[in-house]
Design a protein around this motif. Structure first.
Motif, PDB file in Angstrom:
ATOM      1  N   LYS B  36       0.844  -1.194   0.000  1.00  0.00           N
ATOM      2  CA  LYS B  36       0.000   0.000   0.000  1.00  0.00           C
ATOM      3  C   LYS B  36       0.883   1.250   0.000  1.00  0.00           C
ATOM      4  O   LYS B  36       0.631   2.202  -0.763  1.00  0.00           O
ATOM      5  CB  LYS B  36      -0.887   0.001   1.254  1.00  0.00           C
ATOM      6  CG  LYS B  36      -2.051   0.951   1.140  1.00  0.00           C
ATOM      7  CD  LYS B  36      -3.000   0.792   2.313  1.00  0.00           C
ATOM      8  CE  LYS B  36      -4.085   1.858   2.215  1.00  0.00           C
ATOM      9  NZ  LYS B  36      -4.863   1.915   3.453  1.00  0.00           N
ATOM     10  N   GLN B  39       2.146   1.800  -3.349  1.00  0.00           N
ATOM     11  CA  GLN B  39       1.118   2.401  -4.223  1.00  0.00           C
ATOM     12  C   GLN B  39       0.998   3.906  -3.949  1.00  0.00           C
ATOM     13  O   GLN B  39       0.932   4.731  -4.871  1.00  0.00           O
ATOM     14  CB  GLN B  39      -0.224   1.727  -3.990  1.00  0.00           C
ATOM     15  CG  GLN B  39      -0.341   0.378  -4.681  1.00  0.00           C
ATOM     16  CD  GLN B  39      -1.567  -0.388  -4.194  1.00  0.00           C
ATOM     17  OE1 GLN B  39      -2.328   0.099  -3.355  1.00  0.00           O
ATOM     18  NE2 GLN B  39      -1.728  -1.584  -4.751  1.00  0.00           N
ATOM     19  N   LEU B  40       0.971   4.257  -2.673  1.00  0.00           N
ATOM     20  CA  LEU B  40       0.819   5.664  -2.286  1.00  0.00           C
ATOM     21  C   LEU B  40       2.022   6.480  -2.771  1.00  0.00           C
ATOM     22  O   LEU B  40       1.868   7.591  -3.299  1.00  0.00           O
ATOM     23  CB  LEU B  40       0.686   5.787  -0.770  1.00  0.00           C
ATOM     24  CG  LEU B  40      -0.637   5.251  -0.204  1.00  0.00           C
ATOM     25  CD1 LEU B  40      -0.563   5.132   1.305  1.00  0.00           C
ATOM     26  CD2 LEU B  40      -1.795   6.149  -0.627  1.00  0.00           C
ATOM     27  N   ALA B  43       1.728   7.014  -6.367  1.00  0.00           N
ATOM     28  CA  ALA B  43       0.698   8.024  -6.636  1.00  0.00           C
ATOM     29  C   ALA B  43       1.266   9.431  -6.392  1.00  0.00           C
ATOM     30  O   ALA B  43       1.059  10.359  -7.202  1.00  0.00           O
ATOM     31  CB  ALA B  43      -0.511   7.779  -5.736  1.00  0.00           C
ATOM     32  N   ALA B  44       2.028   9.573  -5.275  1.00  0.00           N
ATOM     33  CA  ALA B  44       2.619  10.873  -4.966  1.00  0.00           C
ATOM     34  C   ALA B  44       3.583  11.305  -6.079  1.00  0.00           C
ATOM     35  O   ALA B  44       3.648  12.482  -6.464  1.00  0.00           O
ATOM     36  CB  ALA B  44       3.357  10.806  -3.639  1.00  0.00           C
ATOM     37  N   LEU B 104      -4.872   9.900 -11.739  1.00  0.00           N
ATOM     38  CA  LEU B 104      -5.013  10.188 -10.301  1.00  0.00           C
ATOM     39  C   LEU B 104      -6.476  10.317  -9.895  1.00  0.00           C
ATOM     40  O   LEU B 104      -6.786  10.507  -8.734  1.00  0.00           O
ATOM     41  CB  LEU B 104      -4.276  11.474  -9.942  1.00  0.00           C
ATOM     42  CG  LEU B 104      -2.761  11.331  -9.898  1.00  0.00           C
ATOM     43  CD1 LEU B 104      -2.100  12.705  -9.838  1.00  0.00           C
ATOM     44  CD2 LEU B 104      -2.314  10.464  -8.748  1.00  0.00           C
ATOM     45  N   ILE B 169      -3.919  16.525  -3.292  1.00  0.00           N
ATOM     46  CA  ILE B 169      -3.896  15.065  -3.472  1.00  0.00           C
ATOM     47  C   ILE B 169      -2.601  14.479  -2.880  1.00  0.00           C
ATOM     48  O   ILE B 169      -2.594  13.464  -2.159  1.00  0.00           O
ATOM     49  CB  ILE B 169      -4.006  14.720  -4.978  1.00  0.00           C
ATOM     50  CG1 ILE B 169      -5.437  15.034  -5.461  1.00  0.00           C
ATOM     51  CG2 ILE B 169      -3.666  13.245  -5.219  1.00  0.00           C
ATOM     52  CD1 ILE B 169      -5.616  14.924  -6.956  1.00  0.00           C
ATOM     53  N   ARG B 170      -1.428  15.162  -3.190  1.00  0.00           N
ATOM     54  CA  ARG B 170      -0.153  14.656  -2.681  1.00  0.00           C
ATOM     55  C   ARG B 170      -0.138  14.614  -1.147  1.00  0.00           C
ATOM     56  O   ARG B 170       0.270  13.629  -0.532  1.00  0.00           O
ATOM     57  CB  ARG B 170       0.994  15.508  -3.193  1.00  0.00           C
ATOM     58  CG  ARG B 170       2.344  14.882  -2.842  1.00  0.00           C
ATOM     59  CD  ARG B 170       3.492  15.632  -3.443  1.00  0.00           C
ATOM     60  NE  ARG B 170       3.421  17.007  -3.110  1.00  0.00           N
ATOM     61  CZ  ARG B 170       3.960  17.991  -3.856  1.00  0.00           C
ATOM     62  NH1 ARG B 170       4.578  17.708  -4.995  1.00  0.00           N
ATOM     63  NH2 ARG B 170       3.868  19.239  -3.495  1.00  0.00           N
ATOM     64  N   ASP B 172      -2.632  14.372   0.717  1.00  0.00           N
ATOM     65  CA  ASP B 172      -3.490  13.268   1.158  1.00  0.00           C
ATOM     66  C   ASP B 172      -2.747  11.931   1.062  1.00  0.00           C
ATOM     67  O   ASP B 172      -2.778  11.111   1.983  1.00  0.00           O
ATOM     68  CB  ASP B 172      -4.751  13.252   0.289  1.00  0.00           C
ATOM     69  CG  ASP B 172      -5.667  12.123   0.692  1.00  0.00           C
ATOM     70  OD1 ASP B 172      -5.915  11.973   1.927  1.00  0.00           O
ATOM     71  OD2 ASP B 172      -6.088  11.342  -0.188  1.00  0.00           O
ATOM     72  N   LYS B 173      -2.058  11.726  -0.104  1.00  0.00           N
ATOM     73  CA  LYS B 173      -1.331  10.454  -0.299  1.00  0.00           C
ATOM     74  C   LYS B 173      -0.234  10.271   0.772  1.00  0.00           C
ATOM     75  O   LYS B 173      -0.069   9.190   1.351  1.00  0.00           O
ATOM     76  CB  LYS B 173      -0.668  10.401  -1.688  1.00  0.00           C
ATOM     77  CG  LYS B 173      -1.658  10.411  -2.843  1.00  0.00           C
ATOM     78  CD  LYS B 173      -2.436   9.105  -2.937  1.00  0.00           C
ATOM     79  CE  LYS B 173      -3.406   9.159  -4.143  1.00  0.00           C
ATOM     80  NZ  LYS B 173      -4.454   8.153  -4.072  1.00  0.00           N
ATOM     81  N   GLN B 176      -1.766   9.462   3.989  1.00  0.00           N
ATOM     82  CA  GLN B 176      -2.186   8.045   4.013  1.00  0.00           C
ATOM     83  C   GLN B 176      -0.987   7.131   4.240  1.00  0.00           C
ATOM     84  O   GLN B 176      -1.050   6.178   5.032  1.00  0.00           O
ATOM     85  CB  GLN B 176      -2.832   7.677   2.676  1.00  0.00           C
ATOM     86  CG  GLN B 176      -4.302   8.047   2.622  1.00  0.00           C
ATOM     87  CD  GLN B 176      -4.944   7.471   1.352  1.00  0.00           C
ATOM     88  OE1 GLN B 176      -4.679   6.340   0.974  1.00  0.00           O
ATOM     89  NE2 GLN B 176      -5.748   8.284   0.688  1.00  0.00           N
ATOM     90  N   ALA B 177       0.119   7.410   3.511  1.00  0.00           N
ATOM     91  CA  ALA B 177       1.323   6.579   3.617  1.00  0.00           C
ATOM     92  C   ALA B 177       1.853   6.595   5.047  1.00  0.00           C
ATOM     93  O   ALA B 177       2.236   5.560   5.602  1.00  0.00           O
ATOM     94  CB  ALA B 177       2.402   7.067   2.654  1.00  0.00           C
TER      95      ALA B 177
END
Lengths: 148, 498
Positions: B36, B39-40, B43-44, B104, B169-170, B172-173, B176-177
């Motif tokens: 995960k 993935q994050l 995404a970043a 994204l 978004i970044r 947030d990612k 999350q990470a």
């Protein structure tokens, strides 16, 4: 019998009256007429011979021959043998051990303590009689110790 | 043990299974979280790329504008150099940015990008148009320039808005990470803690179990020691009892002899007395028909000799019995002398001394196989073998040729010697009895007092061994002697009274 032999007194220390009688009978049968003084226990015999006293007992002034049974009710014959042979007044008296055992170790012990002869009271009575009669011959040749 | 073993075992296995499961869960969780996080992170990275491309596109637009401005002011064509490839480059960056943003999942991206594309397109058209007007020598009106500035403002606003959206978004990612990493850390810590606790429980379990084992072990050792002490005690007691019996036998034997001497002695005296009377009755002048004299004569001639004969025979027999008791009891008084024994040579000697009886009985003794050598008392061994072989030859059967076999073998720290004969055997009911003093088996047609085997058993036991017999009572017998192969060991262990 000459006079010298008559003076030897036989002291018999034997608790069994039957044995004492049989021994006496055979001694007499061998024509030995010496006086026989009998004791049926060790204490009385020692009192008579008084081997521990400094002065010898009057009786001990006479020449003695001692017949000693090893199985006595009050003390061991070996003990009496050791005491008689350990005392200067009595050590020269010939001691003849009488016993029913033929255990060679016991016989050796008797000779070690100074016994002069050893007679087994055998069940073969004729042999026994012969032995006692030989004792008569023995009496005829023993050297009587010089008395003080 | 008071504690059931099964329960301890099942608890331990449960702990092992639980710890294993927790470890598997930690590994699996770490795998999931790292996937995960990967993935994050990717995404970043996508967000950054989109931002980069968006910024690059807007920069190209700005460069194009400043390139145009330079040309307008100087009419120097050199300023137009960056302008030439700018439009394609910008479009490619915009397209790239749009793809990233779509991937994204930004819902508003297509619309915003379309507007941005459109504004950028119009701006380039305006720039190209002004450049071509200047090249043709015409002037440019203010309206055109104003329109171009509006387009730039519009494009900048869109770019800023989109970059802000991407930044959100970044963030947030990354957030999350971070949370995922924290959860992973927490999971790992909890898991490790659980495993440690389970390990401690298992360890405690193990410790208590090994303590129990230790205790059990100590108890066992104590019990063994107590048992050995009891055996030693019993051996001592037996030895004492045995010594007492021997002394008793010796004393009894000794004391029984004294009255016997009298019985025999006085019987002989009586005999002599009777012999002394006998000549009297031979005299001629005696009244031979006087009943009193007839009676006395019979007494002297028959009754007294008969009575004396019985008294003497019985006394002699009693004497031999007493001698046997004395000799058996005397055996125990001499300590055994251990020495090396060549059983074959010893047996050959015994056979040689029996040769006369063997010839008479027409029998033979043979040695089977190799006889072992061992350490024991030579005199006792000689008596044992002589007695056994003598018995074997003595009790052969008249129905068959006598065969006696001697064999021996070593069994661990023991030696077994067997004497087998094909003689008349020993009835099973007598197997124990024959080893007792004065006891014999079978038809009493052979001379003997019942002393030999008692003597042998006494000797064998004295050497720390034992003897037994196997026989059907008809076709022969096997006497089996077991002895320690080294008497010195038996003495030092206290099994034999040295």
């Amino acid at each position: 019998m000459d006079d010298r032999h008559q003076t030897v007194t036989i002291v018999m220390i034997e608790d069994d009256a039957g044995h004492a009688r049989l021994i006496e009978k055979n001694i007499r049968r061998a024509a030995v007429c010496n006086e026989i003084v009998g004791f049926n226990n060790g204490a009385e015999a020692l009192e008579y011979l008084q081997p521990n006293g400094t002065e010898p007992h009057p009786a001990a002034h006479r020449p003695l021959l001692i017949l000693l049974d090893l199985n006595l009710p009050d003390m061991s014959g070996l003990d009496i043998l050791a005491r008689l042979k350990g005392n200067e007044h009595t050590r020269r008296f010939p001691i003849i051990v009488l016993t029913t055992t033929d255990d060679s170790r016991e016989i050796e012990k008797c000779y070690d303590l100074g016994a002069n002869a050893y007679i087994t009271k055998p069940l073969d009575y004729d042999n026994f009689s012969t032995a006692i009669r030989q004792l008569g011959l023995f009496l005829a040749v023993i050297q009587i110790p010089e008395m003080a | 043990m008071p504690r059931p073993r099964r329960k301890v075992l099942s608890l331990t296995s449960a702990i092992v299974v639980a710890a294993s499961l927790i470890l598997v869960a930690i590994v699996y969780g770490a795998h999931l979280f790292s996937q995960k996080t990967g993935q994050l992170a990717s995404a970043a990275l996508d967000v950054s790329l989109a931002e980069l491309k968006l910024s690059r596109a807007f920069n190209i637009l700005l460069e194009a504008e400043s390139s145009q401005r330079g040309f307008l002011l100087t009419h120097d064509e050199a300023y137009l150099e960056p302008f030439k490839a700018a439009r394609d480059a910008m479009n490619s960056h915009l397209a790239g940015a749009e793809i990233q943003m779509k991937s994204l999942g930004m819902a508003t991206a297509p619309v915003a990008m379309a507007v941005l594309g459109n504004a950028a397109d119009q701006k380039f058209s305006e720039l190209e148009r002004t450049i071509s007007l200047v090249k043709q020598g015409q002037t440019i009106d203010a309206a055109t320039i104003n329109g171009g500035r509006d387009l730039m403002t519009q494009a900048r606003d869109i770019v800023i808005a989109q970059r802000a959206a991407l930044a959100a978004i970044r963030a947030d990612k990354i957030d999350q990470a971070q949370r995922s990493a924290e959860r992973l850390a927490l999971l790992t810590i909890l898991g490790v803690a659980a495993v440690v606790i389970l390990s401690l429980i298992a360890l405690a379990q193990f410790m208590s179990r090994s303590k129990e084992l230790q205790l059990a072990h100590e108890k066992l050792a104590t019990a063994k020691e107590a048992l050995e002490e009891r055996v030693r005690e019993r051996t001592r007691d037996l030895q004492t009892a045995n010594d007492e019996i021997q002394r008793y036998a010796y004393i009894v034997g000794h004391d029984l002899r004294a009255p016997l001497v009298n019985i025999i002695g006085f019987a002989r005296e009586l005999d002599m007395a009777a012999n002394a009377i006998m000549p009297l009755f031979a005299r001629q002048e005696l009244q031979r028909d006087d009943p009193a004299i007839v009676k006395a004569r019979r007494a002297i001639d028959e009754d007294i000799p008969e009575a004396l004969k019985f008294i003497q025979a019985s006394a002699t027999r009693m004497d031999s019995l007493i001698n046997a008791i004395l000799s058996v009891s005397r055996l125990g008084r001499l300590p055994p002398q251990p020495q090396s024994i060549d059983l074959a040579a010893l047996t050959m000697n015994c056979i040689a001394s029996l040769q006369h009886s063997l010839n008479e009985a027409d029998a033979s003794i043979s040695i089977e196989g190799r006889l072992p050598s061992f350490v024991s008392d030579a005199r006792a061994m000689e008596q044992i073998m002589t007695n056994l072989l003598d018995n074997a030859v003595k009790y052969l059967s008249s129905e068959r040729a006598g065969r006696v076999v001697v064999r021996g073998s070593r069994i661990g720290s023991q030696v077994r010697i067997e004497v087998e004969d094909n003689g008349r055997g020993v009835a099973p009911s007598d197997h124990e009895r024959i080893f007792d003093l004065f006891r014999r088996s079978g038809k009493q047609d052979r001379p003997g007092e019942g002393i030999g085997l008692a003597h042998v058993r006494r000797l064998v036991r004295r050497l720390g061994g034992d003897i037994s017999v196997r026989s059907d009572g008809k076709t022969g017998s096997v006497f089996s002697v077991m002895l320690p192969s080294d008497l010195r060991d038996a003495i030092s262990k206290g099994a034999v009274h040295g």
